[in-house]
Motif scaffolding. Structure first.
Motif, PDB file in Angstrom:
ATOM      1  N   ASP A   1       0.821  -1.206   0.000  1.00 28.37           N
ATOM      2  CA  ASP A   1       0.000   0.000   0.000  1.00 28.37           C
ATOM      3  C   ASP A   1       0.859   1.261   0.000  1.00 28.37           C
ATOM      4  OD1 ASP A   1      -2.048  -1.779   0.070  1.00 28.37           O
ATOM      5  OD2 ASP A   1      -2.607  -1.436   2.164  1.00 28.37           O
ATOM      6  N   MET A   2       1.980   1.230   0.732  1.00 27.07           N
ATOM      7  CA  MET A   2       2.891   2.373   0.668  1.00 27.07           C
ATOM      8  C   MET A   2       3.550   2.457  -0.703  1.00 27.07           C
ATOM      9  SD  MET A   2       2.694   4.113   3.453  1.00 27.07           S
ATOM     10  CE  MET A   2       4.163   5.140   3.585  1.00 27.07           C
ATOM     11  N   GLY A   3       3.758   1.299  -1.352  1.00 25.60           N
ATOM     12  CA  GLY A   3       4.266   1.307  -2.719  1.00 25.60           C
ATOM     13  C   GLY A   3       3.284   1.958  -3.662  1.00 25.60           C
ATOM     14  N   ILE A   4       1.983   1.669  -3.463  1.00 27.87           N
ATOM     15  CA  ILE A   4       0.953   2.326  -4.280  1.00 27.87           C
ATOM     16  C   ILE A   4       0.920   3.816  -3.986  1.00 27.87           C
ATOM     17  CG2 ILE A   4      -1.537   2.473  -4.677  1.00 27.87           C
ATOM     18  CD1 ILE A   4      -1.613  -0.571  -4.115  1.00 27.87           C
ATOM     19  N   TRP A   5       0.997   4.163  -2.697  1.00 24.24           N
ATOM     20  CA  TRP A   5       1.037   5.591  -2.353  1.00 24.24           C
ATOM     21  C   TRP A   5       2.280   6.255  -2.934  1.00 24.24           C
ATOM     22  CZ3 TRP A   5       3.759   8.519   1.692  1.00 24.24           C
ATOM     23  CH2 TRP A   5       3.240   9.796   1.877  1.00 24.24           C
ATOM     24  N   HIS A   6       3.394   5.498  -2.996  1.00 21.83           N
ATOM     25  CA  HIS A   6       4.633   6.021  -3.565  1.00 21.83           C
ATOM     26  C   HIS A   6       4.450   6.407  -5.039  1.00 21.83           C
ATOM     27  CE1 HIS A   6       8.950   6.615  -3.827  1.00 21.83           C
ATOM     28  NE2 HIS A   6       9.016   5.818  -4.868  1.00 21.83           N
ATOM     29  N   VAL A   7       3.492   5.763  -5.708  1.00 17.54           N
ATOM     30  CA  VAL A   7       3.199   6.125  -7.093  1.00 17.54           C
ATOM     31  C   VAL A   7       2.836   7.608  -7.194  1.00 17.54           C
ATOM     32  CG1 VAL A   7       1.539   5.767  -8.983  1.00 17.54           C
ATOM     33  CG2 VAL A   7       2.542   3.808  -7.797  1.00 17.54           C
ATOM     34  N   ALA A   8       2.209   8.128  -6.159  1.00 15.67           N
ATOM     35  CA  ALA A   8       1.841   9.547  -6.160  1.00 15.67           C
ATOM     36  C   ALA A   8       3.071  10.452  -6.167  1.00 15.67           C
ATOM     37  CB  ALA A   8       0.966   9.865  -4.944  1.00 15.67           C
ATOM     38  N   PHE A   9       4.218   9.937  -5.690  1.00 19.37           N
ATOM     39  CA  PHE A   9       5.461  10.702  -5.743  1.00 19.37           C
ATOM     40  C   PHE A   9       6.063  10.683  -7.147  1.00 19.37           C
ATOM     41  CE2 PHE A   9       5.028   9.709  -1.345  1.00 19.37           C
ATOM     42  CZ  PHE A   9       5.777  10.599  -0.619  1.00 19.37           C
ATOM     43  N   VAL A  10       6.061   9.498  -7.754  1.00 19.31           N
ATOM     44  CA  VAL A  10       6.870   9.297  -8.948  1.00 19.31           C
ATOM     45  C   VAL A  10       6.107   9.425 -10.260  1.00 19.31           C
ATOM     46  CG1 VAL A  10       8.529   7.871  -7.709  1.00 19.31           C
ATOM     47  CG2 VAL A  10       6.569   6.799  -8.813  1.00 19.31           C
ATOM     48  N   ALA A  11       4.810   9.102 -10.263  1.00 19.97           N
ATOM     49  CA  ALA A  11       4.054   9.216 -11.518  1.00 19.97           C
ATOM     50  C   ALA A  11       4.122  10.635 -12.090  1.00 19.97           C
ATOM     51  CB  ALA A  11       2.607   8.782 -11.311  1.00 19.97           C
TER      52      ALA A  11
END
Length: 423
Positions: free
Chosen positions: A356-366
């Motif tokens: 879930d933090m990996g999915i949230w991390h998408v908000a940083f990198v996308a």
């Protein structure tokens, strides 16, 4: 297994690796890559190729963290992923340094791109499970403190990166030297963190699963159905869009708008001002958010960042621009100190923290993928004269920051309290 009921690792040990990654990305993305890309492709296409390179790396950073995080959750282990990721990252840095030192033209550029892909793969492979450690090991009532320490160490790593880049530029050291520095400053803090956290850290017991999860791992669709997570995710996307509308092109801004002869050194000084402001506000913001809530801090921080982005367009001189950079840093540090705590509070399921933090991390990198169209927009606008491209990208950044401030109002006020009751 380590659980939330156990005493969490010391905040400085837990966040040490963030210090190394902050140094790594500041020197690489904001100092080395702009200079190296301009050398490979020439001045006329530098914005387009730099934006494309950042976007290519973002594709990997978009896909990898949720996948690696999910696997880390299933195995219940974090450290093996961090070890392998750091090793691959170091290989990528070696390839980039080799290309920058010995190759030229488009052939050198494509070898450089290959190295950057290794860097992105390794770094994201390591940080996906690493990102789970604050929500997993730290009680909700202490997450503001831990998030503040993390923000402070990130800012300190960035400040050291700016100073190192300044020294390398002044001394005219070989291009391989900063790559070696990045490798060392990534590896040493990683070793500190890996020695300071347990080998097996995933809370597998069903008692550790939050009530909202119903004792099972939520699907990605169910995860986004949780209002707190959805709005925190979208808010982070908007702030990241603002950041990456400007950040990759600061060196070009100093050269073209501020008319600085040594744009690399001038950018290092500007980054140092941003980081000093970040350090001042990082710990304060995190502790205030534990007492007053996350959102008030973000309101003030986002407004400051938007104002600074707009005012940089009309800065009459480089010293004034440095003052605005310091002001931006005050907002950015406060935002960063609260951002991780807000994201941790929004995690609805303790059985899948890394995924879930990996999915949230998408908000940083996308949002990094927008660097390609933003770079093209920069070149298109500048071709029309009067540095019009910078007016476009800086204004777009301000709009994203303002939109993030408005959207964070949607985050439920009980996200923090709800986690305290559920743990």
């Amino acid at each position: 297994m380590t659980t939330l009921s156990a005493r969490p690792p010391h905040p400085w040990v837990l966040s040490a690796f963030w210090f190394g990654t902050a140094f790594h990305w500041l020197v690489l993305l904001l100092i080395l890559m702009p200079a190296n890309v301009a050398t490979f492709v020439g001045e006329g296409s530098k914005g387009t190729y730099l934006g494309a390179l950042v976007a290519i790396g973002a594709v990997m950073a978009l896909i990898l963290p949720p996948l690696v995080g999910a696997r880390s959750d299933r195995t219940g282990r974090r450290l093996p992923y961090i070890r392998l990721g750091v090793a691959v990252n170091l290989v990528g840095l070696a390839i980039m340094g080799f290309a920058a030192m010995t190759l030229s033209g488009m052939n050198g550029f494509w070898v450089y791109v290959l190295g950057f892909l290794f860097v992105q793969f390794g770094n994201n492979y390591a940080t996906a499970p690493y990102s789970a450690l604050i929500p997993q090991l730290v009680p909700p009532e202490q997450r503001g403190k831990y998030s503040g320490v993390m923000a402070l160490l990130q800012a300190a790593g960035q400040l050291l990166g700016a100073v190192a880049a300044f020294v390398v530029g002044i001394l005219k050291l070989p291009v391989i030297v900063p790559f070696i520095l990045i490798a060392l400053l990534l590896l040493i803090p990683a070793l500190v963190t890996m020695r300071g956290i347990p080998e097996a850290t995933h809370p597998r017991a069903s008692a550790q699963t939050l009530e909202t999860a119903g004792g099972r791992t939520l699907s990605i669709r169910e995860l986004f159905a949780h209002q707190a997570f959805l709005w925190v995710f979208l808010t982070r996307v908007l702030f990241s869009l603002g950041q990456y509308s400007v950040q990759p092109f600061l060196q070009y801004y100093n050269r073209d708008v501020m008319r600085q002869a040594d744009a690399g050194t001038s950018t290092s000084i500007m980054l140092a001002c941003i980081i000093v402001g970040s350090i001042i506000s990082a710990l304060i913001g995190g502790r205030i958010s534990d007492r007053l809530g996350r959102k008030p801090v973000i309101y003030v921080a986002g407004a400051a960042m938007a104002a600074a982005a707009l005012l940089l367009l009309v800065a009459p001189s480089y010293p004034v621009a440095l003052g605005l950079a310091l002001f931006f840093g005050l907002g950015f540090g406060a935002f960063t100190s609260v951002d991780w705590a807000l994201g941790s509070d929004a995690m609805p399921n303790a059985s899948s923290y890394a995924r879930d933090m990996g999915i949230w991390h998408v908000a940083f990198v996308a949002p990094q993928m927008t660097s390609a169209p933003q770079g093209a927009l920069l070149d298109w606008g500048n071709a029309r004269g009067d540095n019009f491209g910078y007016t476009l990208v800086f204004s777009i950044a301000a709009l994203f920051f303002i939109a993030g401030v408005l959207l964070v109002r949607k985050v439920p006020d009980n996200a923090h309290r709800g986690q305290q009751a559920a743990v």
